[in-house]
Scaffold this motif. Structure first.
Motif, PDB file in Angstrom:
ATOM      1  N   ALA A 116      14.310  21.592   7.513  1.00 43.22           N
ATOM      2  CA  ALA A 116      14.101  21.478   6.058  1.00 43.22           C
ATOM      3  C   ALA A 116      13.300  22.599   5.521  1.00 43.22           C
ATOM      4  CB  ALA A 116      14.250  20.083   5.442  1.00 43.22           C
ATOM      5  N   GLU A 117      12.127  22.792   6.828  1.00 47.60           N
ATOM      6  CA  GLU A 117      10.932  23.430   6.384  1.00 47.60           C
ATOM      7  C   GLU A 117      11.059  24.543   7.905  1.00 47.60           C
ATOM      8  OE1 GLU A 117       7.947  20.763   6.271  1.00 47.60           O
ATOM      9  OE2 GLU A 117       8.267  20.802   8.551  1.00 47.60           O
ATOM     10  N   ASP A 126       9.431  25.203   2.185  1.00 48.26           N
ATOM     11  CA  ASP A 126      10.103  24.368   2.612  1.00 48.26           C
ATOM     12  C   ASP A 126      11.718  25.127   1.919  1.00 48.26           C
ATOM     13  OD1 ASP A 126       8.401  22.568   2.973  1.00 48.26           O
ATOM     14  OD2 ASP A 126       8.623  21.754   0.630  1.00 48.26           O
ATOM     15  N   VAL A 130      12.999  18.114  -1.531  1.00 48.55           N
ATOM     16  CA  VAL A 130      13.460  16.475  -0.844  1.00 48.55           C
ATOM     17  C   VAL A 130      14.009  15.982  -1.221  1.00 48.55           C
ATOM     18  CG1 VAL A 130      12.006  14.453  -1.016  1.00 48.55           C
ATOM     19  CG2 VAL A 130      10.508  16.969  -0.771  1.00 48.55           C
ATOM     20  N   THR A 152       8.122  14.552   5.135  1.00 53.85           N
ATOM     21  CA  THR A 152       8.818  14.655   4.297  1.00 53.85           C
ATOM     22  C   THR A 152      10.238  15.002   3.331  1.00 53.85           C
ATOM     23  OG1 THR A 152       8.120  17.094   4.626  1.00 53.85           O
ATOM     24  CG2 THR A 152       6.578  16.373   4.059  1.00 53.85           C
ATOM     25  N   HIS A 153      11.009  15.803   3.697  1.00 49.88           N
ATOM     26  CA  HIS A 153      12.196  15.300   3.591  1.00 49.88           C
ATOM     27  C   HIS A 153      13.452  14.080   4.173  1.00 49.88           C
ATOM     28  CE1 HIS A 153      10.730  19.402   2.817  1.00 49.88           C
ATOM     29  NE2 HIS A 153      11.824  19.768   1.631  1.00 49.88           N
ATOM     30  N   SER A 196      18.514  12.001   6.700  1.00 47.32           N
ATOM     31  CA  SER A 196      17.623  13.853   5.896  1.00 47.32           C
ATOM     32  C   SER A 196      18.333  14.051   5.260  1.00 47.32           C
ATOM     33  CB  SER A 196      17.621  14.705   7.063  1.00 47.32           C
ATOM     34  OG  SER A 196      18.845  15.053   7.340  1.00 47.32           O
ATOM     35  N   PRO A 197      18.195  15.225   3.694  1.00 45.05           N
ATOM     36  CA  PRO A 197      19.275  15.627   3.040  1.00 45.05           C
ATOM     37  C   PRO A 197      20.544  15.688   3.577  1.00 45.05           C
ATOM     38  CG  PRO A 197      17.016  16.880   3.526  1.00 45.05           C
ATOM     39  CD  PRO A 197      16.827  16.259   4.424  1.00 45.05           C
TER      40      PRO A 197
END
Length: 335
Positions: A116-117, A126, A130, A152-153, A196-197
């Motif tokens: 994600a990052e 990023d 998010v 964060t994600h 996570s996403p």
């Protein structure tokens, strides 16, 4: 006496150019042995991509306090500074966590939070937004007796080997429910489960990572098998890399790939390497002992983080001039 000196010099001057020259592990597959021989003869065309927790240090219940040996960042930094040798992480850790462990070092590219990052040379970007359901999932984890790692994600919950199988089963079931309710991806790992996403996984991130070094058509066969949400994330990550200039990496011609991992999320990276091997690209799959399905796919299985560290030290030796390789061996691979 003169003859003895000549023998010693000749012995020292003989470069280690095949898999038989490495004694800290056994290559269990024929394809892996062929790949390792190619890699050792062309080490400066190699990309070393590694997982971190569970692979280079033991997983812990309280994730802010892992035992990261001081020689690990020094070793990785030395490898990363070889301009024709690329060192990278693909980890569930956030970049700020890696910074606190001293793991964000010059020359290394870090793909964090499952990709994600991305961090390189002090700059973090990023690659995906998010997820909207993360805050609600976080609120439902309040009061849990386990260690919650909020990023964060993503969010992760850790347990230990002393927890009962029944307790872990209930914990995993709760995370599966949270993932379904809040549109998140569910990733069980080594004494940890992560949300996570959706569509983001090490498989997708590794494919995007590899695309930096290969013709776009080389990845088409692998990406074709992605689910629609995975393909969406893959294209989003690539667009973010292009927009930020993050895809500008050291130029490697016809690169070789090595990956070191230890748990279920690493299975997708191994599948990618199998695909690349089918294209004729030398790849090496290294598993840290403990997760049987990953071991079954691996070319090399090492014993714990100490074995993984020893494997990377051997690779480092092959990046050095012959005289320095011999000196390091005589000093016992001093870091």
């Amino acid at each position: 006496m003169v003859l003895r000196v000549v023998q010693v010099v000749l012995g020292l001057a003989r470069p280690m150019q095949d898999a038989d020259g490495i004694g800290c592990f056994t290559v269990k597959t024929a394809a892996g042995r062929i790949a390792l021989n190619e890699i050792l003869q062309n080490i400066r065309r190699t990309i070393l991509l590694v997982d971190l927790d569970g692979s280079f240090w033991d997983p812990v219940r309280w994730p802010k306090r892992p035992l990261v040996l001081c020689q690990i960042p020094r070793l990785f930094s030395r490898l990363g500074r070889h301009r024709l040798f690329m060192m990278a992480y693909l980890t569930g850790r956030a970049s700020e966590q890696l910074r606190s462990f001293g793991m964000l070092v010059r020359g290394v590219v870090a793909w964090c939070q499952f990709g994600a990052e991305r961090w390189q040379d002090g700059k973090q970007v990023d690659l995906v937004p998010v997820p909207s359901g993360l805050e609600a999932a976080n609120s439902e984890l309040e009061g849990t007796p386990y260690s919650v790692e909020r990023k964060t994600h993503a969010v992760a919950e850790h347990w230990t080997a002393t927890d009962t199988a029944e307790a872990v089963e209930l914990l995993l079931a709760r995370h599966q429910r949270l993932a379904e309710q809040h549109g998140l991806a569910y990733h069980p790992g080594n004494l940890v489960v992560e949300l996570s996403p959706q569509g983001l996984s090490k498989k997708v991130s590794a494919a995007c990572f590899a695309r930096q070094f290969l013709p776009v058509e080389a990845m088409e066969g692998f990406v074709r098998e992605f689910a629609p949400v995975e393909l969406e994330v893959y294209e989003l990550m690539w667009s973010s890399l292009e927009a930020t200039g993050g895809r500008l990496v050291p130029s490697l011609q016809s690169p070789y790939f090595i990956y070191v991992g230890d748990s279920a999320p690493d299975m997708g990276v191994f599948l990618l390497l199998d695909y690349l091997r089918g294209l004729g690209i030398p790849v090496l799959k290294v598993a840290v002992r403990g997760y049987q399905p990953l071991e079954d796919l691996a070319d090399i299985v090492v014993d714990g983080p100490a074995g993984a560290l020893q494997f990377v030290r051997e690779l480092e030796i092959h990046t050095a001039p012959w005289w320095l390789r011999c000196l390091r061996r005589s000093l016992g691979h001093a870091a």
